[in-house]
Motif scaffolding. Structure first.
Motif, PDB file in Angstrom:
ATOM      1  N   GLU A   1      17.971   5.635  -8.454  1.00 30.01           N
ATOM      2  CA  GLU A   1      17.658   5.204  -9.818  1.00 30.01           C
ATOM      3  C   GLU A   1      17.811   6.373 -10.809  1.00 30.01           C
ATOM      4  O   GLU A   1      18.167   6.165 -11.971  1.00 30.01           O
ATOM      5  CB  GLU A   1      16.214   4.683  -9.847  1.00 30.01           C
ATOM      6  CG  GLU A   1      15.830   4.016 -11.133  1.00 30.01           C
ATOM      7  CD  GLU A   1      14.326   3.732 -11.196  1.00 30.01           C
ATOM      8  OE1 GLU A   1      13.947   2.562 -11.059  1.00 30.01           O
ATOM      9  OE2 GLU A   1      13.544   4.704 -11.358  1.00 30.01           O
TER      10      GLU A   1
ATOM     11  N   ALA B   1      21.328   6.680 -11.930  1.00 30.21           N
ATOM     12  CA  ALA B   1      21.627   5.531 -12.791  1.00 30.21           C
ATOM     13  C   ALA B   1      21.043   5.745 -14.189  1.00 30.21           C
ATOM     14  O   ALA B   1      21.691   5.468 -15.207  1.00 30.21           O
ATOM     15  CB  ALA B   1      21.070   4.245 -12.176  1.00 30.21           C
ATOM     16  N   HIS B   2      19.820   6.276 -14.233  1.00 25.75           N
ATOM     17  CA  HIS B   2      19.194   6.552 -15.531  1.00 25.75           C
ATOM     18  C   HIS B   2      19.913   7.663 -16.281  1.00 25.75           C
ATOM     19  O   HIS B   2      20.067   7.612 -17.508  1.00 25.75           O
ATOM     20  CB  HIS B   2      17.707   6.892 -15.346  1.00 25.75           C
ATOM     21  CG  HIS B   2      16.854   5.689 -15.100  1.00 25.75           C
ATOM     22  ND1 HIS B   2      15.590   5.768 -14.563  1.00 25.75           N
ATOM     23  CD2 HIS B   2      17.076   4.373 -15.307  1.00 25.75           C
ATOM     24  CE1 HIS B   2      15.074   4.555 -14.458  1.00 25.75           C
ATOM     25  NE2 HIS B   2      15.966   3.691 -14.888  1.00 25.75           N
TER      26      HIS B   2
ATOM     27  N   ARG C   1      23.032   8.374 -16.091  1.00 25.64           N
ATOM     28  CA  ARG C   1      24.272   7.763 -16.598  1.00 25.64           C
ATOM     29  C   ARG C   1      23.985   6.904 -17.840  1.00 25.64           C
ATOM     30  O   ARG C   1      24.721   6.949 -18.832  1.00 25.64           O
ATOM     31  CB  ARG C   1      24.874   6.902 -15.480  1.00 25.64           C
ATOM     32  CG  ARG C   1      26.335   6.546 -15.645  1.00 25.64           C
ATOM     33  CD  ARG C   1      26.824   5.741 -14.450  1.00 25.64           C
ATOM     34  NE  ARG C   1      26.885   6.520 -13.217  1.00 25.64           N
ATOM     35  CZ  ARG C   1      27.899   7.329 -12.879  1.00 25.64           C
ATOM     36  NH1 ARG C   1      28.933   7.465 -13.699  1.00 25.64           N
ATOM     37  NH2 ARG C   1      27.893   8.000 -11.746  1.00 25.64           N
TER      38      ARG C   1
END
Lengths: 274, 282
Positions: free
Chosen positions: A71, A74-75, A77
């Motif tokens: 995660e 992803a954060h 990005r």
């Protein structure tokens, strides 16, 4: 929250954006590089830098280890996309594991410090590659508590958020439009699954910021802090944390033998000639 | 006499006298071409502020080529400017010059060198020892450098010495982010306004901008009428070139309306200060 921890976010944003613009450009550089972890502190610095220098001049690097929460990347990005900065991923698993294969008994503190310093070497390598200054992402709360790795995440050329508390990081992040997921999640060093700062520290950032603001900024004495409703043990333990981590906030100590010793009686601003 | 003053809200480079002189000259020419009578620069405009061990390197004698050049430039426009002054006996002062018609009209050496908080001036600089008003083409002036103004006695002495215009050259660092506006800016705005109001003087305040080692100088240079009202104020944090039209009539009217300075009793003040000084000396 007490008045002092409440930040005028318009003003703060102007000051910090101005700081990055001015201090970067005056050394003849237009580009910066920073580590983007997926957490709020580095997200805020990325947003400040993008506004100061234009997103095309900001390089954010995400440097996950194999145990990092997916995660987080992803954060990171998400944040890079939101503010438009360059984004790349450089995993550190190979180099960290190559080292600890030789020392398999190393505890989590050694491993965590090594990861932080591995990331530092990547940022400074990119500093040379891109002719960019490295931006620091440590806030005032963690700098005062010593909750960071010396020459690791604490290493940088310029730190825009080192004089604002975590509570103020939250306020400014909301004002600057940082993605909600990043603002609302539990702060974590992300060294292992499920780790959170507040659990590891044993108190919440909001609690400790209230104390730090009174102790450091307003210089209240210990009896005054207790009279204000803070538990004596909490006051003592935070005071010790500040004292015992002070070495992390200073340059290495130099043995004095001459008349002019660097930083003692050889004193110049870093912006000397800028 | 009515006159036009420019407050040159510049961003000096730390320790770079030649570069700063070029910026200053450009501003002087611009102000002169715009028809201004007086231009006021910030404290230490020629050198930058957090000088530390650079003080002797950037210091100038009043007969140095740089200062002589500025004196020459004062033929078309009066100039107030801050610099590090080196004296014959090798003392270094945080000084301000008032230049007019090709001559030094006044030299003020900062008396109150702050050493608290982020300040460390008295480690590196010698302390001035006087506050004197002086006559200019535009009336009688008093000059202060930044911290001087935080001492009520400084402005009071200048006003009692007949100054009706106080000019303050400043390098004030920004701090305090909790309020509606910047903490140090609000404090200064109260100070200049109250000083003008108490002493029936106009105040011309010139503050720099830019960063030195992460410390921001907030600008906000302003002209305060003798009523305490802010007539014009420069932008916060940005370079600016502020034109103040100074109205003689407003000063006269204010002094008729609120004649506190006329009624001020110098002799009561002196008597009481004398008593206090005597008691402290015992």
């Amino acid at each position: 929250m007490m008045a002092g921890l409440h930040a005028n976010t318009d003003l703060l944003r102007k000051l910090l954006v101005g700081f990055v613009r001015d201090e970067v450009r005056k050394v003849g550089v237009s580009t910066v590089v920073l580590g983007l972890s997926g957490g709020i502190d580095s997200a805020l610095v990325a947003f400040i830098a993008a506004e100061a220098l234009g997103p095309e001049n900001v390089h954010a690097i995400c440097m996950p280890y194999k145990s990092s929460n997916p995660e987080s990347e992803a954060h990171a990005r998400l944040v890079a996309t939101a503010c438009g900065v360059h984004f790349s991923v450089v995993p550190i698993t190979a180099m960290v594991d190559a080292y600890f294969d030789m020392f398999p008994d190393a505890d989590t503190m050694r491993r965590g410090n090594k990861m932080a310093r591995e990331r530092m070497t990547i940022l400074f390598d990119n500093s040379a590659l891109l002719r960019a200054l490295v931006l620091g992402t440590s806030n005032k709360t963690e700098l005062l508590l010593g909750y960071g790795t010396l020459y690791g995440d604490m290493a940088s050329a310029l730190n825009p958020i080192g004089d604002i508390y975590k509570s103020q990081v939250w306020q400014l992040s909301a004002a600057m439009g940082i993605p909600k997921e990043v603002i609302e999640k539990q702060p974590s060093a992300d060294l292992w699954a499920g780790q959170t700062d507040e659990e590891e520290l044993g108190f919440s950032y909001r609690q400790v910021d209230e104390l730090l603001y009174r102790m450091v900024d307003q210089r209240l004495t210990k009896p005054e802090l207790v009279a204000d409703g803070f538990e004596r043990e909490f006051v003592e333990s935070i005071y010790s944390k500040i004292q015992n981590s002070h070495f992390k906030r200073r340059l290495p100590v130099i043995a004095k033998v001459s008349n002019r010793t660097i930083d003692r009686d050889f004193r110049y601003a870093r912006d000397w000639g800028k | 006499m009515d006159f036009t003053a420019v407050l040159a809200q510049i961003k000096p480079k730390l320790g770079c006298v030649a570069d700063n002189l070029a910026i200053i000259e450009e501003q002087i020419i611009k102000a002169r071409e715009a028809g201004a009578d007086l231009i006021i620069f910030p404290e230490l405009a020629l050198s930058g502020y957090f000088l530390k061990d650079l003080v002797p390197e950037v210091a100038l004698r009043t007969d140095s080529p740089e200062i002589r050049h500025l004196i020459e430039l004062s033929h078309g426009i009066s100039i107030a400017i801050g610099f590090v002054e080196e004296t014959d006996d090798y003392h270094f002062f945080n000084s301000a010059l008032y230049l007019e018609d090709g001559a030094i009209r006044h030299l003020h050496r900062k008396v109150y060198l702050p050493t608290y908080g982020l300040f460390d001036e008295q480690r590196y600089l010698a302390r001035g020892e006087s506050f004197r008003a002086y006559d200019t083409k535009f009336g009688r002036f008093g000059m202060l450098i930044c911290e001087d103004m935080w001492h009520l006695s400084a402005s009071y002495i200048l006003a009692m010495d007949g100054a009706t215009t106080l000019i303050c050259l400043s390098s004030s660092p920004a701090r305090g982010i909790e309020g509606d506006s910047l903490g140090s800016a609000s404090a200064w705005q109260k100070l200049v306004s109250t000083t003008a109001l108490f002493l029936n003087c106009r105040v011309l305040y010139s503050n720099r901008v830019g960063f030195e080692d992460g410390v921001n100088f907030w600008g906000g240079s302003e002209y305060i009428a003798p009523s305490g009202e802010s007539i014009v104020r420069g932008s916060l944090l940005e370079e600016d070139f502020i034109t103040a039209r100074v109205d003689e009539g407003a000063l006269r009217r204010e002094r008729i309306f609120s004649p506190m300075m006329r009624d001020e009793n110098l002799f009561v003040t002196l008597q009481e200060l004398g008593r206090i000084a005597h008691k402290r000396g015992q």
